[in-house]
Design a protein around this motif. Structure first.
Motif, PDB file in Angstrom:
ATOM      1  N   GLU A  36       7.442  -7.876 -13.201  1.00 27.21           N
ATOM      2  CA  GLU A  36       8.320  -7.172 -12.270  1.00 27.21           C
ATOM      3  C   GLU A  36       8.546  -5.756 -12.785  1.00 27.21           C
ATOM      4  N   VAL A  37       8.206  -4.789 -11.951  1.00 24.11           N
ATOM      5  CA  VAL A  37       8.277  -3.386 -12.347  1.00 24.11           C
ATOM      6  C   VAL A  37       9.621  -2.778 -11.964  1.00 24.11           C
ATOM      7  N   LEU A  38      10.121  -3.133 -10.789  1.00 27.92           N
ATOM      8  CA  LEU A  38      11.384  -2.581 -10.319  1.00 27.92           C
ATOM      9  C   LEU A  38      11.962  -3.492  -9.254  1.00 27.92           C
ATOM     10  N   SER A  39      13.278  -3.569  -9.234  1.00 29.95           N
ATOM     11  CA  SER A  39      13.994  -4.309  -8.201  1.00 29.95           C
ATOM     12  C   SER A  39      15.136  -3.429  -7.712  1.00 29.95           C
ATOM     13  N   GLY A  40      15.327  -3.379  -6.410  1.00 34.40           N
ATOM     14  CA  GLY A  40      16.398  -2.557  -5.853  1.00 34.40           C
ATOM     15  C   GLY A  40      16.442  -2.704  -4.354  1.00 34.40           C
ATOM     16  N   THR A  41      17.103  -1.782  -3.704  1.00 34.96           N
ATOM     17  CA  THR A  41      17.181  -1.822  -2.242  1.00 34.96           C
ATOM     18  C   THR A  41      16.077  -0.978  -1.618  1.00 34.96           C
ATOM     19  N   ALA A  42      15.915  -1.135  -0.323  1.00 31.15           N
ATOM     20  CA  ALA A  42      14.928  -0.326   0.392  1.00 31.15           C
ATOM     21  C   ALA A  42      15.334   1.141   0.457  1.00 31.15           C
ATOM     22  N   ARG A  43      16.557   1.454   0.119  1.00 33.09           N
ATOM     23  CA  ARG A  43      16.974   2.854   0.000  1.00 33.09           C
ATOM     24  C   ARG A  43      16.437   3.457  -1.298  1.00 33.09           C
ATOM     25  N   GLU A  44      16.379   2.619  -2.361  1.00 35.61           N
ATOM     26  CA  GLU A  44      16.064   3.118  -3.695  1.00 35.61           C
ATOM     27  C   GLU A  44      14.568   3.089  -4.020  1.00 35.61           C
ATOM     28  N   VAL A  45      13.904   2.011  -3.674  1.00 37.35           N
ATOM     29  CA  VAL A  45      12.546   1.778  -4.184  1.00 37.35           C
ATOM     30  C   VAL A  45      11.500   2.740  -3.630  1.00 37.35           C
ATOM     31  N   PRO A  46      11.445   3.025  -2.329  1.00 40.04           N
ATOM     32  CA  PRO A  46      10.385   3.919  -1.840  1.00 40.04           C
ATOM     33  C   PRO A  46      10.392   5.300  -2.482  1.00 40.04           C
ATOM     34  N   ALA A  47      11.553   5.786  -2.863  1.00 42.66           N
ATOM     35  CA  ALA A  47      11.616   7.095  -3.516  1.00 42.66           C
ATOM     36  C   ALA A  47      10.981   7.067  -4.903  1.00 42.66           C
ATOM     37  N   ARG A  48      10.965   5.884  -5.531  1.00 40.46           N
ATOM     38  CA  ARG A  48      10.372   5.765  -6.872  1.00 40.46           C
ATOM     39  C   ARG A  48       8.860   5.552  -6.818  1.00 40.46           C
ATOM     40  N   PHE A  49       8.388   5.056  -5.678  1.00 38.84           N
ATOM     41  CA  PHE A  49       6.949   4.822  -5.481  1.00 38.84           C
ATOM     42  C   PHE A  49       6.529   5.473  -4.167  1.00 38.84           C
ATOM     43  N   PRO A  50       6.431   6.790  -4.115  1.00 41.02           N
ATOM     44  CA  PRO A  50       6.252   7.486  -2.834  1.00 41.02           C
ATOM     45  C   PRO A  50       4.959   7.171  -2.103  1.00 41.02           C
ATOM     46  N   ARG A  51       3.951   6.617  -2.784  1.00 43.37           N
ATOM     47  CA  ARG A  51       2.683   6.308  -2.119  1.00 43.37           C
ATOM     48  C   ARG A  51       2.376   4.820  -2.087  1.00 43.37           C
ATOM     49  N   SER A  52       3.279   3.995  -2.600  1.00 43.35           N
ATOM     50  CA  SER A  52       2.953   2.582  -2.753  1.00 43.35           C
ATOM     51  C   SER A  52       3.903   1.625  -2.046  1.00 43.35           C
ATOM     52  N   THR A  53       5.049   2.089  -1.583  1.00 44.02           N
ATOM     53  CA  THR A  53       6.041   1.151  -1.044  1.00 44.02           C
ATOM     54  C   THR A  53       6.594   1.600   0.307  1.00 44.02           C
ATOM     55  N   ASN A  54       5.757   2.235   1.125  1.00 44.11           N
ATOM     56  CA  ASN A  54       6.207   2.577   2.470  1.00 44.11           C
ATOM     57  C   ASN A  54       6.575   1.338   3.273  1.00 44.11           C
ATOM     58  N   VAL A  55       5.979   0.199   2.935  1.00 44.72           N
ATOM     59  CA  VAL A  55       6.303  -1.053   3.618  1.00 44.72           C
ATOM     60  C   VAL A  55       7.790  -1.360   3.512  1.00 44.72           C
ATOM     61  N   ALA A  56       8.406  -1.075   2.368  1.00 41.17           N
ATOM     62  CA  ALA A  56       9.835  -1.349   2.194  1.00 41.17           C
ATOM     63  C   ALA A  56      10.656  -0.583   3.216  1.00 41.17           C
ATOM     64  N   ALA A  57      10.290   0.660   3.457  1.00 41.93           N
ATOM     65  CA  ALA A  57      11.006   1.456   4.448  1.00 41.93           C
ATOM     66  C   ALA A  57      10.778   0.918   5.848  1.00 41.93           C
ATOM     67  N   SER A  58       9.556   0.484   6.145  1.00 43.36           N
ATOM     68  CA  SER A  58       9.265  -0.060   7.473  1.00 43.36           C
ATOM     69  C   SER A  58      10.096  -1.303   7.749  1.00 43.36           C
ATOM     70  N   VAL A  59      10.223  -2.172   6.758  1.00 44.32           N
ATOM     71  CA  VAL A  59      11.047  -3.385   6.926  1.00 44.32           C
ATOM     72  C   VAL A  59      12.507  -3.003   7.141  1.00 44.32           C
ATOM     73  N   ALA A  60      12.994  -2.048   6.368  1.00 42.08           N
ATOM     74  CA  ALA A  60      14.391  -1.631   6.499  1.00 42.08           C
ATOM     75  C   ALA A  60      14.664  -1.001   7.860  1.00 42.08           C
ATOM     76  N   LEU A  61      13.718  -0.223   8.364  1.00 43.87           N
ATOM     77  CA  LEU A  61      13.893   0.377   9.689  1.00 43.87           C
ATOM     78  C   LEU A  61      13.940  -0.702  10.760  1.00 43.87           C
ATOM     79  N   ALA A  62      13.156  -1.762  10.593  1.00 43.80           N
ATOM     80  CA  ALA A  62      13.178  -2.860  11.553  1.00 43.80           C
ATOM     81  C   ALA A  62      14.494  -3.632  11.487  1.00 43.80           C
ATOM     82  N   VAL A  63      14.984  -3.849  10.277  1.00 43.79           N
ATOM     83  CA  VAL A  63      16.239  -4.583  10.087  1.00 43.79           C
ATOM     84  C   VAL A  63      17.441  -3.739  10.486  1.00 43.79           C
ATOM     85  N   GLY A  64      17.316  -2.421  10.306  1.00 43.86           N
ATOM     86  CA  GLY A  64      18.397  -1.524  10.687  1.00 43.86           C
ATOM     87  C   GLY A  64      19.401  -1.246   9.597  1.00 43.86           C
TER      88      GLY A  64
END
Length: 264
Positions: free
Chosen positions: A167-195
């Motif tokens: 496990e490299v990092l654990s956090g919220t969809a607010r925090e994680v995409p900023a730490r992996f700008p090219r690898s975790t866009n999926v986290a933002a997509s899920v958060a946008l769907a959930v609202g």
């Protein structure tokens, strides 16, 4: 119906597939007019390479395929010009101030693609039934695709010498995409769907055996429980991106271009 006049920002792993498909007229109702990239493309460009300002003059739809920084730097200018904006790098939208500005700037409209993950339409639908109590996204990739400048020597050594999942990092969809700008866009997509950016927990896992990039979404609430798992081959030229991502962009382009028979 008049064809959408498309300007493409970025000629990398995503942009090359999208641009080539447009030039081959594989998206009815969409025509590639120009490319924007910070590198001289020369004969490799299938359409004229122009400045960002010239792309705004020529096009009514701009496709971002170059990273979160482009969305931050140019997103509002695209919309203010009257052109629509299709975002591939959804991680930029975890910046709530930027997201709000993009949603309220016009007359252009902003869209984003789900990229490498599915089930987002269902998550959007269940929001009307009430909030989800639990949403967890676990993303597993090869260690080398997850290395970042902010990582310390201890973590890098663990990743590089791992014989199993780390496990490299654990956090919220607010925090994680900023730490992996090219690898975790999926986290933002899920958060946008959930609202809700803070309602989505994200685990990023490095696994030397992860020859496929894997995303697992687990969600539950009073109205039901949901689980989606996808496994993709990474792009050979850019392993941080799944091969399916440009095809998700092309599907979104097809919808925006008005192709009939689409599942929306």
């Amino acid at each position: 119906m008049t064809a959408r006049k498309v300007g493409l920002i970025g000629w990398g792993a995503i942009g090359r597939v999208v641009g080539t498909a447009l030039v081959r007229q594989q998206v009815p109702g969409a025509e590639l007019l120009c490319l924007v990239d910070n590198r001289p493309l020369g004969e490799a460009a299938p359409a004229p390479q122009v400045s960002f300002e010239e792309a705004l003059e020529r096009c009514d739809l701009i496709v971002e395929a170059a990273g979160q920084g482009v969305v931050r730097a140019w997103g509002e200018r695209v919309l203010a010009s009257g052109a629509d904006l299709l975002i591939a790098s959804t991680g930029a939208l975890t910046d709530e101030e930027l997201s709000q500005r993009l949603r309220t700037t016009g007359p252009g409209r902003v869209y984003f693609t789900g990229g490498a993950v599915g089930g987002l339409d269902l998550l959007q639908a269940v929001r009307s039934l009430g909030p989800l109590d639990h949403v967890l996204l676990t993303t597993t990739k090869l260690p080398a695709t997850l290395e970042q400048p902010w990582m310390g020597d201890a973590l890098l050594t663990r990743m590089r010498t791992a014989t199993g999942p780390v496990e490299v990092l654990s956090g919220t969809a607010r925090e994680v995409p900023a730490r992996f700008p090219r690898s975790t866009n999926v986290a933002a997509s899920v958060a946008l769907a959930v609202g809700d950016l803070d309602a989505v927990r994200v685990r990023v896992v490095a696994d030397p055996a992860a020859h496929h990039t894997r995303h697992v979404i687990e969600a539950s609430g009073a109205h039901g429980s949901y689980r989606f798992e996808v496994s993709h081959l990474p792009d050979p030229g850019n392993p941080a991106t799944s091969q399916v991502v440009p095809h998700a962009v092309l599907r979104s382009l097809s919808v925006l271009a008005g192709r009939t028979g689409q599942i929306l």
